[in-house]
Design a protein around this motif. Structure first.
Motif, PDB file in Angstrom:
ATOM      1  N   UNK A  83      -5.961  17.117  22.123  1.00  0.00           N
ATOM      2  CA  UNK A  83      -7.092  17.607  22.990  1.00  0.00           C
ATOM      3  C   UNK A  83      -8.341  17.501  22.629  1.00  0.00           C
ATOM      4  N   UNK A  84      -8.917  17.156  21.527  1.00  0.00           N
ATOM      5  CA  UNK A  84     -10.065  17.036  21.110  1.00  0.00           C
ATOM      6  C   UNK A  84     -10.598  15.652  21.506  1.00  0.00           C
ATOM      7  N   UNK A  85      -9.325  14.711  21.358  1.00  0.00           N
ATOM      8  CA  UNK A  85      -9.933  13.250  21.775  1.00  0.00           C
ATOM      9  C   UNK A  85      -9.903  13.154  23.195  1.00  0.00           C
ATOM     10  N   UNK A  86      -9.509  13.924  24.029  1.00  0.00           N
ATOM     11  CA  UNK A  86      -9.787  13.816  25.473  1.00  0.00           C
ATOM     12  C   UNK A  86     -11.414  14.099  25.639  1.00  0.00           C
ATOM     13  N   UNK A  87     -11.841  15.136  24.984  1.00  0.00           N
ATOM     14  CA  UNK A  87     -13.082  15.508  24.948  1.00  0.00           C
ATOM     15  C   UNK A  87     -14.047  14.410  24.318  1.00  0.00           C
ATOM     16  N   UNK A  88     -13.674  14.117  23.175  1.00  0.00           N
ATOM     17  CA  UNK A  88     -14.699  13.281  22.226  1.00  0.00           C
ATOM     18  C   UNK A  88     -13.723  12.435  21.538  1.00  0.00           C
ATOM     19  N   UNK A  89     -13.674  11.127  21.947  1.00  0.00           N
ATOM     20  CA  UNK A  89     -12.910  10.087  21.104  1.00  0.00           C
ATOM     21  C   UNK A  89     -13.649   9.686  19.921  1.00  0.00           C
ATOM     22  N   UNK A  90     -15.000   9.908  19.729  1.00  0.00           N
ATOM     23  CA  UNK A  90     -15.731   9.471  18.462  1.00  0.00           C
ATOM     24  C   UNK A  90     -16.403  10.302  18.022  1.00  0.00           C
ATOM     25  N   UNK A  91     -15.723  11.377  17.136  1.00  0.00           N
ATOM     26  CA  UNK A  91     -16.352  12.561  16.570  1.00  0.00           C
ATOM     27  C   UNK A  91     -17.051  12.101  15.408  1.00  0.00           C
ATOM     28  N   UNK A  92     -18.163  12.802  15.234  1.00  0.00           N
ATOM     29  CA  UNK A  92     -19.129  12.104  14.178  1.00  0.00           C
ATOM     30  C   UNK A  92     -18.658  13.234  12.813  1.00  0.00           C
ATOM     31  N   UNK A  93     -19.357  12.978  11.651  1.00  0.00           N
ATOM     32  CA  UNK A  93     -18.730  13.632  10.441  1.00  0.00           C
ATOM     33  C   UNK A  93     -18.800  15.222  10.432  1.00  0.00           C
ATOM     34  N   UNK A  94     -19.937  15.806  11.146  1.00  0.00           N
ATOM     35  CA  UNK A  94     -19.708  17.051  11.170  1.00  0.00           C
ATOM     36  C   UNK A  94     -18.427  17.633  12.110  1.00  0.00           C
ATOM     37  N   UNK A  95     -18.380  16.969  13.112  1.00  0.00           N
ATOM     38  CA  UNK A  95     -17.072  17.449  13.899  1.00  0.00           C
ATOM     39  C   UNK A  95     -15.915  17.220  13.253  1.00  0.00           C
ATOM     40  N   UNK A  96     -15.715  15.759  12.460  1.00  0.00           N
ATOM     41  CA  UNK A  96     -14.320  15.490  11.588  1.00  0.00           C
ATOM     42  C   UNK A  96     -14.067  16.732  10.632  1.00  0.00           C
ATOM     43  N   UNK A  97     -15.356  17.150   9.691  1.00  0.00           N
ATOM     44  CA  UNK A  97     -15.209  18.036   8.942  1.00  0.00           C
ATOM     45  C   UNK A  97     -14.654  19.378   9.392  1.00  0.00           C
ATOM     46  N   UNK A  98     -15.216  19.834  10.532  1.00  0.00           N
ATOM     47  CA  UNK A  98     -14.983  21.199  11.060  1.00  0.00           C
ATOM     48  C   UNK A  98     -13.254  21.058  11.455  1.00  0.00           C
ATOM     49  N   UNK A  99     -12.981  20.075  12.259  1.00  0.00           N
ATOM     50  CA  UNK A  99     -11.540  19.629  12.466  1.00  0.00           C
ATOM     51  C   UNK A  99     -10.615  19.745  11.270  1.00  0.00           C
ATOM     52  N   UNK A 100     -11.119  19.078  10.401  1.00  0.00           N
ATOM     53  CA  UNK A 100     -10.006  19.242   9.246  1.00  0.00           C
ATOM     54  C   UNK A 100      -9.955  20.587   8.569  1.00  0.00           C
ATOM     55  N   UNK A 101     -10.920  21.324   8.620  1.00  0.00           N
ATOM     56  CA  UNK A 101     -10.889  22.739   8.096  1.00  0.00           C
ATOM     57  C   UNK A 101      -9.925  23.422   8.835  1.00  0.00           C
ATOM     58  N   UNK A 102     -10.200  23.456  10.233  1.00  0.00           N
ATOM     59  CA  UNK A 102      -9.143  24.172  11.203  1.00  0.00           C
ATOM     60  C   UNK A 102      -7.503  23.813  11.065  1.00  0.00           C
ATOM     61  N   UNK A 103      -7.485  22.450  10.731  1.00  0.00           N
ATOM     62  CA  UNK A 103      -6.076  21.661  10.708  1.00  0.00           C
ATOM     63  C   UNK A 103      -5.628  21.609   9.342  1.00  0.00           C
ATOM     64  N   UNK A 104      -6.426  21.980   8.514  1.00  0.00           N
ATOM     65  CA  UNK A 104      -5.874  21.812   7.120  1.00  0.00           C
ATOM     66  C   UNK A 104      -5.449  20.266   6.363  1.00  0.00           C
ATOM     67  N   UNK A 105      -6.504  19.460   7.129  1.00  0.00           N
ATOM     68  CA  UNK A 105      -6.316  17.856   6.796  1.00  0.00           C
ATOM     69  C   UNK A 105      -7.481  17.644   6.151  1.00  0.00           C
ATOM     70  N   UNK A 106      -7.321  16.614   5.292  1.00  0.00           N
ATOM     71  CA  UNK A 106      -8.689  15.856   4.613  1.00  0.00           C
ATOM     72  C   UNK A 106      -9.516  15.454   5.804  1.00  0.00           C
ATOM     73  N   UNK A 107     -10.967  15.150   5.845  1.00  0.00           N
ATOM     74  CA  UNK A 107     -11.531  14.493   6.628  1.00  0.00           C
ATOM     75  C   UNK A 107     -11.410  13.127   7.111  1.00  0.00           C
ATOM     76  N   UNK A 108     -11.008  12.492   5.850  1.00  0.00           N
ATOM     77  CA  UNK A 108     -10.327  10.983   5.846  1.00  0.00           C
ATOM     78  C   UNK A 108      -9.271  10.809   6.816  1.00  0.00           C
ATOM     79  N   UNK A 109      -8.478  11.861   6.570  1.00  0.00           N
ATOM     80  CA  UNK A 109      -7.096  11.733   7.491  1.00  0.00           C
ATOM     81  C   UNK A 109      -7.504  11.781   8.964  1.00  0.00           C
TER      82      UNK A 109
END
Length: 766
Positions: A83-109
Motif C-alpha cells: 500500500x505504501x509503495x503505491x503512494x510512494x515507490x521511493x521512500x526516503x530515510x525518514x519514511x523507511x524508519x517510520x515504516x520499519x517501526x510500524x512493521x517491526x522490521x529493520x530499516x535496511x530490510x
C-alpha cells in the motif's frame, strides 16, 4: 605438486574433508547474513529454514555459536508495504524508519524490499511494452504483405498490362515508396523488441521480399513506354538506409541522463578552449581553402585525450573556425540558438529538419544559463546531389565568467551506437560576446567526423574544403539573417526603396514577411532531405533532373492539389557573382525565363535588406502575350485572370560569403494588393522556384581528387555550382491522377531553362 600416493592416507582425506566443511560453514554464514539484511525468503529445496544444518544433516558450527535465521515477511507487513509503495515507490530515510517501526522490521530490510519491488515492476513494464511492440510488428508485417499483393497485381484497366504512371492515382504511385518506409519501420521495431526478448533482429532486406517488389533504390515509371526512355531511380540508395533516423530516435533514458550531463560539461570546456586557442592547435591553411584555418589533429588529441572516443573507421575529420561581428544583441542570439523553431528558421538553408526530444534543464530563471536539451537535426546543402547529415546530440548553454555566452553541441551516438549513423559532431558551437550598440561578436567552431563518400563528384571539392557545412557558412548565414531581421524591423524606409505601390511601413513589413516564408519553403524543398522522396529522371543528356510529388491540403500558404517539384544541379565555368548578378537582374529575365520571354519586366517595388546591393526583395510585373499568359496559368495555377495584361512575381535575392540565392514565386494580384496594404501575408498561396548558387570549391581542393572519378576538370577554378528548382501545381484536386504528360512538361521546362542559362552566361563571358 601433489603426488598420487598422498591420497592413500585416510588421515589426509579426513583433514581435507574437515577443511571443506569449515569453508562451507563460513559461506553459509555470509549468505545467512545477506538474506537476513535483505529480508528475502529462502527456497532451499527441503533444507531447514533456520540454516543450522549442513547438506548432510550434520551441524556445521559448534552448538554454542549463535546463528542468524532467515526472516520471512508476514502477510500484514507485505500488505502495508504494498500500500505504501503505491503512494510512494521511493521512500526516503525518514519514511523507511517510520515504516520499519510500524512493521517491526529493520530499516535496511524495508529499503531492500522497496528496491526489489521497483525492479519487479520495471520487469513487468518491460514485458508489457514488449508485447505491444510485437503486436505492432505483426500489424506492420500484415500491412506490408497486403501492399506486396496489391503491387504484384497492379495492371492497366484498359490493356491489362503493367500500370503506367499516367493511369495510376497519386496514392498508387507512391505505394512502393510507402512499402520501403514500412520495411524500415519494421526493422526499427524489431530492433527495439530484440532488446527485451534477447532474440536477434529479423531481417527484412530487399533480398527477402517478393521479386515483384522494388528495392528502395528504384521506382518503375511505366516500363518502356515513357517519352525519352526515362528510367525512374530513387536518389541516394546509400543514404536511404538512414532515412528515418530523426523519426526513429527516442529520447534519453533515466540511466543516460547523468552521462549526458557529464558529456555536455566536458564538451563546453573543450569548445571554449578550441574557440580561444591559437597555434599549435589551429594552424593557417596553406592549401588556399577558404575555410581559413586548419585543425592540427595530433595537437587536438594531445589537448583533449578524453573527448567522445576515437574517430570511427571510415569517417573523415572536418574542422573549421570563423568569427564575425553581427547586428544583434547577445540575448536574442542565445534565444535563437536555444529555440529549435527559431534556430531552424534562421538557418533554413543549412537546417532542413530539427526537433527537441527532451529538455533536461531550462536554465536559471530569466535566461538560458545552464539550459540543456537533447535534439535531433538534419543538415543540408541546397542541392539534391549532396546527402544530408543527421545528428542526435545534446545542446548546452552556459554563461562564462567574463560575460560571454557559449552554446555547444556534441553527439550522443556513443550512448546508442548505430550502424546507420554516418557522421557525428564533436564539440561544436559558438561563443557570443556582447558589444556596444546592440552588436555581438560570434566565434564559431565546427568539428565533424563524417562519411561523405556518397556526395556527388562535382560537389566534393566544396564539401571537403569545409565551405558546405563548416563554420564559415554558419557565421555567414547568421550575419546575413541578422541584417535581414534588422531591415524588417526598421521604421524608416530607405531612400533607395521603390515603395510607390505600398501604403506605408506596414505594407513593407508584410511584403518582407511573405518573402521570408517563400525563402524557407524553397530551402526546405530543394535539398536531399530524407523527408523527401526524390525520383531521378535520367534522360540522354548529362544532367539528372530530380522530381517529387506531394499533396497540398489544408495549407493556407500553398494552393491545394498535387504539387510537382523538380530540381537539377550542374557546373558552369562562370564565377558565382556573375551568375548571381545575371539571374537577379530583371532586365535579363527574358533571356532565361520561358514565361516572360518576349515580355517586358518591370520592378514596381524594391526593398533593400542588407549591405550588399544584391540583398533585396522585389515585386516584378511581367507583361506577356495572351498565349504566354495562358501557359503561365496552366503551369502555375495562379488566379491571374487571362484577360489581364500582366502578372506579378515576388522575388528575393540574397548573397553572402559562401553562396547566394535568387528565389521567386508567381503571386495573385488581388492577394498581393492586400499584402502591400499591410494585410496578413500568411494566407497568400506560394509555390517558390529559384536558384541556389555556390562556388565550386577552392582550386587546391579539386587537385586532391582522382580525375578518373569523373570530376569536371575545371572544378575548383572559380566556377559555379548552380541548382535550378521549380514547384508547379499540376492539378488542383489532391486525389487526381498524375500523368506522364505533366512530368514530361516540367522536365522540358527545367531542361530548357538550364540550356538558356548556360547559353546566356557563356555568351556574356565570351
Amino acid at each position: 605438486m601433489f603426488q598420487p600416493n598422498m591420497f592413500d592416507s585416510p588421515h589426509i582425506f579426513e583433514m581435507t574433508s574437515k577443511a571443506f566443511e569449515a569453508e562451507m560453514g563460513k559461506s553459509r554464514d555470509l549468505l545467512d547474513e545477506y538474506d537476513t539484511k535483505s529480508g528475502t525468503d529462502t527456497m532451499g529445496g527441503g533444507a531447514d529454514p533456520s540454516g543450522d544444518e549442513d547438506l548432510d544433516g550434520s551441524p556445521s558450527q559448534p552448538p554454542n555459536k549463535k546463528k542468524k535465521r532467515y526472516h520471512r515477511h508476514t502477510q500484514r507487513q507485505i500488505t502495508e508495504m504494498e500500500a505504501f509503495f503505491k503512494e510512494c515507490p521511493h521512500p526516503d530515510d525518514k519514511q523507511r524508519k517510520e515504516l520499519s517501526r510500524e512493521l517491526g522490521l529493520e530499516p535496511l530490510q524495508v529499503k531492500f524490499w522497496f528496491q526489489n519491488k521497483r525492479t519487479q515492476m520495471k520487469a513487468q513494464h518491460e514485458r508489457h511494452e514488449n508485447s505491444i511492440l510485437k503486436s505492432e510488428n505483426d500489424k506492420l508485417r500484415a500491412e506490408n504483405n497486403r501492399y506486396k499483393e496489391a503491387l504484384s497485381n497492379a495492371s492497366c484497366p484498359n490493356c491489362g498490362g503493367p500500370a503506367t504512371l499516367g493511369e495510376m492515382s497519386f496514392d498508387e504511385q507512391h505505394l512502393r515508396i510507402e512499402n520501403a518506409r514500412l520495411r524500415d519501420e519494421i526493422d526499427r521495431i524489431s530492433a527495439i523488441a530484440a532488446k527485451y526478448v534477447g532474440k536477434p533482429m529479423n531481417s527484412f532486406s530487399s533480398s527477402h521480399l517478393s521479386p515483384h517488389l522494388p528495392s528502395r533504390s528504384s521506382i518503375d515509371f511505366g516500363g518502356g513506354q515513357q517519352p525519352g526512355g526515362f528510367v525512374g531511380e530513387m536518389y541516394g540508395a546509400a543514404a536511404a538506409a538512414a532515412s528515418d533516423l530523426l523519426r526513429s530516435v527516442a529520447g534519453p533514458t533515466e540511466a543516460d541522463k547523468p552521462m549526458i550531463v557529464e558529456l555536455a560539461v566536458a564538451a563546453m570546456e573543450e569548445l571554449v578552449r578550441m574557440a580561444q586557442a591559437g597555434e599549435p592547435l589551429w594552424v593557417p591553411d596553406h592549401q588556399g581553402n577558404s575555410a581559413g584555418e586548419m585543425l592540427n589533429e595530433e595537437e587536438y588529441l594531445r589537448s583533449f585525450p578524453r573527448g567522445i572516443g576515437p574517430k570511427p573507421l571510415g569517417l573523415r575529420s572536418e574542422a573549421s573556425r570563423e568569427s564575425a561581428v553581427v547586428i544583434m544583441n547577445h540575448v536574442n542570439l542565445v534565444e535563437i540558438l536555444m529555440d529549435v523553431n527559431q534556430w531552424s528558421s534562421v538557418f533554413c538553408g543549412i537546417v532542413s529538419r530539427a526537433m527537441t526530444l527532451e529538455v533536461l534543464s531550462t536554465g536559471v530563471a530569466g535566461n538560458y544559463n545552464g539550459a540543456l536539451q537533447v535534439m535531433t537535426a538534419e543538415f543540408q546543402v541546397p542541392s539534391p546531389l549532396v546527402p544530408t547529415r543527421e545528428n542526435y546530440f545534446v545542446r548546452y548553454c552556459k554563461q562564462q565568467s567574463d560575460g560571454t555566452w557559449a552554446v555547444v553541441d556534441v553527439s550522443l551516438d556513443s550512448l546508442r551506437p548505430s550502424p546507420l549513423s554516418k557522421n557525428r559532431r564533436r564539440p561544436s558551437g559558438c561563443l557570443i560576446q556582447e558589444l556596444p550598440n546592440g552588436y555581438s561578436k560570434v566565434m564559431w567552431v565546427e568539428h565533424i567526423e563524417v562519411d561523405d563518400s556518397s556526395v556527388h563528384n562535382i560537389y566534393r571539392p566544396l564539401v571537403h574544403s569545409g565551405l558546405a557545412f563548416g563554420a564559415k557558412r554558419w557565421v555567414a548565414t547568421l550575419d546575413r539573417q541578422c541584417e535581414r531581421l534588422a531591415s524588417s524591423m526598421a521604421m524608416n524606409i530607405p531612400a533607395g526603396d521603390l515603395c510607390a505601390v505600398m501604403t506605408g511601413p506596414e505594407g513593407r513589413k508584410s511584403m518582407l514577411k511573405l518573402a521570408e516564408r517563400m525563402v524557407m519553403s524553397f530551402c526546405t524543398g530543394v535539398g536531399a532531405s530524407t523527408a523527401h522522396a526524390w525520383t531521378t529522371l535520367s534522360p540522354s543528356g548529362t544532367d539528372d533532373v530530380r522530381v517529387m510529388t506531394r499533396k497540398s491540403m489544408d495549407d493556407p500558404g500553398r494552393p491545394p492539389g498535387i504539387v510537382l517539384s523538380a530540381a537539377t544541379s550542374f557546373w558552369i565555368s562562370v564565377p558565382p557573382k556573375r551568375v548571381f548578378d545575371f539571374l537577379r537582374d530583371e532586365n535579363h529575365r527574358s533571356e532565361w525565363d520561358i514565361l516572360s520571354n518576349g515580355g517586358q519586366v518591370q520592378e514596381i517595388a524594391h526593398i533593400a535588406n542588407g549591405r550588399d546591393p544584391g540583398n533585396c526583395v522585389s515585386l516584378l510585373r511581367v507583361n506577356v502575350s495572351f498565349v504566354k499568359r495562358i501557359f503561365f496559368v496552366i503551369l502555375t495555377n495562379t488566379y491571374t485572370n487571362s484577360s489581364q495584361s500582366n502578372m506579378l512575381i515576388l522575388q528575393e535575392s540574397s548573397v553572402d560569403a559562401t553562396g547566394s540565392y535568387v528565389i521567386y514565386a508567381p503571386v495573385d494580384i488581388a492577394a498581393m494588393n492586400i499584402v502591400l496594404s499591410g494585410g496578413d501575408p500568411d494566407y497568400v498561396a506560394l509555390l517558390p522556384s529559384g536558384f541556389a548558387i555556390l562556388p565550386d570549391g577552392p582550386t587546391e581542393a579539386a587537385a586532391a581528387f582522382n580525375p578518373g572519378e569523373g570530376i569536371v576538370d575545371d572544378v575548383g577554378s572559380g566556377g559555379t555550382l548552380l541548382t535550378v528548382a521549380f514547384q508547379i501545381l499540376v492539378d488542383s484536386v489532391p486525389t487526381a491522377k498524375l500523368s506522364l504528360g505533366s512530368v514530361a512538361t516540367v522536365n522540358s521546362l527545367i531542361k530548357c531553362t538550364v540550356e538558356r542559362i548556360k547559353e546566356a552566361v557563356a555568351g556574356k563571358t565570351a
